[in-house]
Design a protein around this motif. Structure first.
Motif: not given
Length: 121
Positions: A95-110
């Motif tokens: 669960s923590l992996r999925e949340k951190i992955e989502t945050i990183l992808i959103r921070f990186l945007k395009r």
């Protein structure tokens, strides 16, 4: 570093490097060669691929990073200079992996050139 120097580092230096790479409460940030299967980590965690200019181009996660990377191996983009270097951090909790992955992808945007699954447009 030891390979580059051709000798073993002192224990104190190794500890210092490990301490600097560790995110307290999460794990150790480790760089690896995505073009060398023997260097792929087998631990659960999050990984990032970087291109030749050190730009993050893909963020992923899995219960076994090595097996997850094998899924990418046959894709057209998984080759140098598109994927040049990589890093990961061991995270046991799915669960923590999925949340951190989502945050990183959103921070990186395009800027996450390949992986945009959690980017809001």
């Amino acid at each position: 570093m030891e390979q580059a120097l051709g000798r073993e580092l002192p224990a104190e230096t190794k500890k210092e490097i490990r301490d600097e790479a560790t995110v307290e409460g999460v794990g150790e940030f480790v760089e690896f060669d995505p073009n060398d299967r023997d260097d792929w980590p087998e631990s659960p965690g999050i990984y990032v691929f970087y291109d030749i200019s050190e730009r993050p181009i893909y963020v992923g996660q899995g219960s076994n990073i090595k097996r997850r990377i094998q899924d990418h191996e046959q894709k057209f983009w998984f080759k140098s200079p598109i994927v040049e270097t990589a890093a990961c951090i061991k995270i046991e909790d799915a669960s923590l992996r999925e949340k951190i992955e989502t945050i990183l992808i959103r921070f990186l945007k395009r800027n996450a050139v390949i992986n945009k699954q959690n980017v809001e447009r």
